[in-house]
Write a protein that holds these residues in place. Structure first.
Motif, PDB file in Angstrom:
ATOM      1  N   ASP A 149     -36.326  -1.109  23.653  1.00  0.00           N
ATOM      2  CA  ASP A 149     -37.492  -0.322  24.047  1.00  0.00           C
ATOM      3  C   ASP A 149     -37.231   1.113  24.512  1.00  0.00           C
ATOM      4  O   ASP A 149     -37.792   1.808  25.096  1.00  0.00           O
ATOM      5  CB  ASP A 149     -38.695  -0.914  24.664  1.00  0.00           C
ATOM      6  N   ASP A 150     -35.679   1.422  24.255  1.00  0.00           N
ATOM      7  CA  ASP A 150     -35.406   2.804  24.599  1.00  0.00           C
ATOM      8  C   ASP A 150     -36.487   3.791  24.179  1.00  0.00           C
ATOM      9  O   ASP A 150     -36.564   4.029  22.984  1.00  0.00           O
ATOM     10  CB  ASP A 150     -33.945   3.014  24.186  1.00  0.00           C
ATOM     11  N   PRO A 151     -36.917   4.776  25.259  1.00  0.00           N
ATOM     12  CA  PRO A 151     -37.910   5.791  24.667  1.00  0.00           C
ATOM     13  C   PRO A 151     -37.225   6.733  23.825  1.00  0.00           C
ATOM     14  O   PRO A 151     -37.733   7.651  22.988  1.00  0.00           O
ATOM     15  CB  PRO A 151     -38.327   6.522  26.134  1.00  0.00           C
ATOM     16  N   ALA A 154     -37.830   5.125  20.432  1.00  0.00           N
ATOM     17  CA  ALA A 154     -39.146   4.576  19.947  1.00  0.00           C
ATOM     18  C   ALA A 154     -39.517   3.838  18.823  1.00  0.00           C
ATOM     19  O   ALA A 154     -40.229   4.202  17.772  1.00  0.00           O
ATOM     20  CB  ALA A 154     -40.304   5.880  19.829  1.00  0.00           C
ATOM     21  N   ILE A 155     -38.612   2.658  18.801  1.00  0.00           N
ATOM     22  CA  ILE A 155     -38.582   1.814  17.605  1.00  0.00           C
ATOM     23  C   ILE A 155     -40.114   1.028  17.659  1.00  0.00           C
ATOM     24  O   ILE A 155     -40.628   0.485  18.715  1.00  0.00           O
ATOM     25  CB  ILE A 155     -37.497   0.716  17.603  1.00  0.00           C
ATOM     26  N   ALA A 156     -40.511   0.904  16.607  1.00  0.00           N
ATOM     27  CA  ALA A 156     -41.783   0.224  16.208  1.00  0.00           C
ATOM     28  C   ALA A 156     -41.628  -1.190  16.180  1.00  0.00           C
ATOM     29  O   ALA A 156     -41.658  -1.679  14.920  1.00  0.00           O
ATOM     30  CB  ALA A 156     -42.788   0.711  15.377  1.00  0.00           C
ATOM     31  N   TRP A 157     -41.397  -2.154  17.020  1.00  0.00           N
ATOM     32  CA  TRP A 157     -41.204  -3.511  16.845  1.00  0.00           C
ATOM     33  C   TRP A 157     -42.634  -3.967  16.357  1.00  0.00           C
ATOM     34  O   TRP A 157     -43.424  -3.798  16.978  1.00  0.00           O
ATOM     35  CB  TRP A 157     -40.565  -4.224  18.129  1.00  0.00           C
ATOM     36  N   ASP A 173     -31.014   3.336  29.494  1.00  0.00           N
ATOM     37  CA  ASP A 173     -31.489   4.238  28.424  1.00  0.00           C
ATOM     38  C   ASP A 173     -30.214   5.049  27.666  1.00  0.00           C
ATOM     39  O   ASP A 173     -29.206   5.357  28.374  1.00  0.00           O
ATOM     40  CB  ASP A 173     -32.053   5.461  29.034  1.00  0.00           C
TER      41      ASP A 173
END
Length: 176
Positions: A149-151, A154-157, A173
């Motif tokens: 979930d590193d901003p 922004a991977i959309a899991w 991060d």
């Protein structure tokens, strides 16, 4: 085999061209000559199996650092996954970009992940199994990762609350 490039250079979707008859079907899942025709230099050095009993399990994003970076060919042999590749190659036109793919036992697709890209997946069904062909032997001292979930990416899991290992949950991060 049908090899299709993606918008991230070096990342390819590999589909089987199954030959079917009354007995079932037969398909090639890897061919060095076909890969070479698509400018993919890949010589498997190791094969791995990942079994995941719970839906929502997330593994990754993993890669192996120099001097032994690892390319991989990943296929979901049971169940279904959302498979992610993240380009970490400095100088790449797609540096910092990610792509997600649905791989399943039904669609038979595989994903070729080149050296310098991180890879991860999330299981969409229980009892999911993946088969990996690796281009380098695993070296724990070179194992690296990017937090799921590193901003910065922004991977959309597809599943918001994944089951994670402590290592995968606590990567720092990423600094580009």
């Amino acid at each position: 085999m049908i090899v299709t490039p993606t918008r991230i250079p070096g990342v390819h979707v590999v589909e089987m061209a199954a030959h079917a008859d009354t007995r079932g079907h037969f398909a090639r899942t890897y061919c060095r000559e076909v890969f070479a025709q698509h400018a993919i230099a890949f010589e498997p050095m190791q094969c791995n199996l990942s079994f995941n009993p719970q839906r929502g399990t997330l593994r990754g994003l993993h890669y192996q650092d120099a001097p032994y970076p690892d390319a991989k060919l990943v296929r979901c042999t049971r169940g279904a996954i959302f498979d992610v590749v993240l380009d970490l190659r400095h100088g790449s036109p797609s540096h910092g970009e990610w792509l997600g793919f649905d791989l399943s036992e039904q669609n038979g697709r595989a994903l070729f992940v080149p050296e310098g890209c991180a890879h991860g997946f999330q299981t969409l069904t229980p009892d999911t199994e993946l088969f990996y062909m690796m281009g380098a032997a695993y070296r724990p001292e070179l194992a690296r990762g990017v937090r799921w979930d590193d901003p910065a990416f922004a991977i959309a899991w597809p599943i918001a609350s994944p089951l994670l290992s402590e290592r995968d949950a606590t990567y720092p991060d990423h600094r580009p």
